[in-house]
Design an enzyme around this catalytic site. Structure first.
Site, mmCIF file in Angstrom:
data_model
loop_
_atom_site.group_PDB
_atom_site.id
_atom_site.type_symbol
_atom_site.label_atom_id
_atom_site.label_comp_id
_atom_site.label_asym_id
_atom_site.label_seq_id
_atom_site.Cartn_x
_atom_site.Cartn_y
_atom_site.Cartn_z
ATOM 1 N N HIS A 157 42.347 46.895 30.788
ATOM 2 C CA HIS A 157 42.068 47.730 31.973
ATOM 3 C C HIS A 157 41.089 47.030 32.913
ATOM 4 O O HIS A 157 40.353 47.684 33.645
ATOM 5 C CB HIS A 157 41.494 49.096 31.585
ATOM 6 C CG HIS A 157 42.254 49.779 30.499
ATOM 7 N ND1 HIS A 157 43.326 50.601 30.716
ATOM 8 C CD2 HIS A 157 42.117 49.712 29.141
ATOM 9 C CE1 HIS A 157 43.804 51.042 29.562
ATOM 10 N NE2 HIS A 157 43.096 50.505 28.585
ATOM 11 N N SER A 278 37.714 29.073 56.108
ATOM 12 C CA SER A 278 38.038 30.106 57.085
ATOM 13 C C SER A 278 37.765 29.553 58.476
ATOM 14 O O SER A 278 36.896 28.700 58.656
ATOM 15 C CB SER A 278 37.162 31.331 56.810
ATOM 16 O OG SER A 278 36.917 32.032 58.003
ATOM 17 N N LYS A 284 33.128 30.359 53.601
ATOM 18 C CA LYS A 284 34.293 30.690 52.778
ATOM 19 C C LYS A 284 34.962 29.492 52.105
ATOM 20 O O LYS A 284 35.048 28.418 52.666
ATOM 21 C CB LYS A 284 35.354 31.413 53.629
ATOM 22 C CG LYS A 284 34.993 32.804 54.009
ATOM 23 C CD LYS A 284 34.811 33.750 52.846
ATOM 24 C CE LYS A 284 36.083 34.333 52.313
ATOM 25 N NZ LYS A 284 36.891 35.146 53.154
ATOM 26 N N GLU A 291 47.153 32.615 46.045
ATOM 27 C CA GLU A 291 47.639 33.777 46.791
ATOM 28 C C GLU A 291 49.072 33.555 47.261
ATOM 29 O O GLU A 291 49.905 34.469 47.239
ATOM 30 C CB GLU A 291 46.722 34.066 47.987
ATOM 31 C CG GLU A 291 45.348 34.543 47.549
ATOM 32 C CD GLU A 291 44.320 34.455 48.663
ATOM 33 O OE1 GLU A 291 44.609 34.875 49.792
ATOM 34 O OE2 GLU A 291 43.219 33.939 48.407
#
Ligand code: ARG
Length: 459
Positions: A157, A278, A284, A291
């Site tokens: 979980h 970024s 970043k 992704e």
């Protein structure tokens, strides 16, 4: 307007828009090698069976080899207005050889021709994908060997659950990819039957030798039924299923890497060459590769649905709907190759931040089961031990302590069975070391898993 080879019964030329709509050369052009390979086998068989003369057969084979060399070298460009790669090559052959070229298509249809081309093409692609997935599995096994003692929390979980090692975690993925390799083998075996000689759908009146063409092309045997020969695309579906599973495994792994890169976890640091920045936020460092893999998984699953939906309503035998098979399965194949190729160097260059993993493992009461087991070993029934440990965890949370730092008096207040050796029993290293059950996280057990994987991989 194009002059079609099948124009005999037509009184008008095909409309340009229809020709463009009908044409598949933009996406089946990539099968030119396999189309020529199939045609060479067919021409050889025609010559050997005396259906065409030996001289014609040899001339055709020579002509096909010339076309192959010219496409390979870029001297001959595919004509985008051709109907498909099969028509393009046959037309080119006839342009070069005259009447002899027109004999190649004797006792053959584009229906068995395209069916054989896709099988030959995908056979090569499967081999490439197999090698890539195997390389990935080997990479992960080698990493796992470095991390049989690297403590981390296992999760259920997404809550810290019980102690494992990073090596144990990596080996879970190894076994998924080993199953994928097995599935690729299965698909290859089942699809390696030759449709050539099925004709349009009903075989042929010529005395052909289907065994010979099957053998020349490296197939196990001819497909036993000509209707099935031209209309079967099960192998595309099966392959796409396997590719979807490979992507599913990569995608689950990617999701974990995305989380591990976050400041909330910080279990790993990607190499700068495998991350992106970024355009506005200077701080970043984004895990874009993972992704994209997660994103592309949806696309490969979409290809599977395309294939299944394309097939589900088709009467036997060939229908033009089947031309839609190629873009889907090629897209799936291309994307899986891209993803695995990029994933391997990304994962093998990432830095594992062991301290952060260890610290996170120390903060989640993941040794609570071990604390209960300690009492069980001293004679207490498990349910009572579980309850007492739960109460101790609640006390720790209230006092801002961990089971490791809770004073012995608090333990003893719950039951006299507790002694100073409880601290040894709940030490994370002990907890992992003692989980020796087959398949478990102890260094010993993980080394056994590594040995099994290495044997399967032949390394
Ligand atoms: N381009 C076609 C395909 O990909 C080749 C087969 C055409 N056959 C036909 N009967 N029109 O399916």
């Amino acid at each position: 307007m194009a002059d079609m080879m099948w124009a005999g019964r037509f009184s008008k030329k095909i409309d340009d828009t229809v020709n463009a709509f009908n044409s598949s050369i933009a996406f089946d052009g990539r099968m030119y090698r396999h189309d020529i390979q199939g045609s060479i086998a067919h021409a050889t068989m025609l010559g050997d069976c005396g259906i065409i003369t030996k001289e014609d057969s040899l001339q055709i084979i020579d002509g096909l080899k010339g076309i192959l060399a010219d496409i390979d070298s870029g001297k001959l460009e595919l004509d985008p207005s051709a109907e498909d790669i099969h028509m393009f090559i046959e037309a080119e052959l006839t342009k070069r050889l005259g009447d002899v070229g027109k004999r190649l298509h004797t006792s053959r249809s584009r229906n068995d021709q395209v069916a054989v081309d896709i099988r030959l093409y995908l056979r090569d692609e499967i081999q490439e994908i197999y090698d890539l997935v195997k390389k990935l599995a080997v990479t992960l096994v080698e990493m796992a060997e470095q991390h049989t003692e690297t403590i981390m929390s296992g999760y259920t979980h997404l809550q810290r659950a019980q102690p494992i090692t990073f090596g144990h975690h990596l080996m879970a993925y190894v076994f998924m990819f080993l199953r994928d390799l097995d599935r690729l083998n299965d698909v290859s075996k089942r699809m390696n039957y030759c449709p050539l000689g099925s004709g349009a759908l009903a075989g042929t009146t010529y005395r052909t030798n289907r065994k010979q063409t099957a053998e020349l092309l490296g197939f196990t045997a001819p497909m036993p039924n000509s209707l099935d020969g031209v209309s079967d695309r099960d192998f595309c579906v099966e392959l796409n299923c396997t590719l979807s599973l490979i992507m599913t495994h990569l995608s689950r792994f990617s999701e974990e890497i995305i989380m591990w890169c976050s400041w909330e976890f910080k279990f790993i640091e990607l190499d700068d060459a495998f991350a992106t920045g970024s355009s506005i936020m200077p701080q970043k460092k984004n895990p874009d590769i993972t992704e994209l893999i997660r994103g592309k998984t949806g696309r490969v699953n979409g290809d599977l649905i395309t294939l299944l939906s394309m097939l589900k309503g088709l009467p036997l035998a060939y229908n033009k709907d089947m031309q839609e098979d190629k873009e889907a399965i090629f897209d799936a194949v291309d994307n899986v190759k891209l993803c695995v190729k990029t994933f391997i160097p990304m994962i093998s260059t990432m830095r594992v931040l062991k301290e952060n993993m260890r610290n996170a493992a120390a903060r989640g009461f993941i040794n609570a089961t071990d604390c209960a087991d300690y009492l069980v070993k001293k004679g207490m029934p498990f349910r009572d031990a579980y309850k007492i440990t739960g109460t101790l965890v609640a006390q720790c949370i209230e006092k801002g302590l961990t089971l490791e730092t809770l004073p012995i008096e608090d333990y003893k207040a719950m039951t006299e069975l507790f002694d100073n050796d409880v601290y040894q029993a709940i030490n994370l290293e002990t907890c992992v070391r003692e989980r020796k059950s087959e398949g478990g996280p102890s260094p010993e057990a993980v080394k056994e898993q590594i040995a099994i994987a290495k044997k399967t991989l032949g390394i």
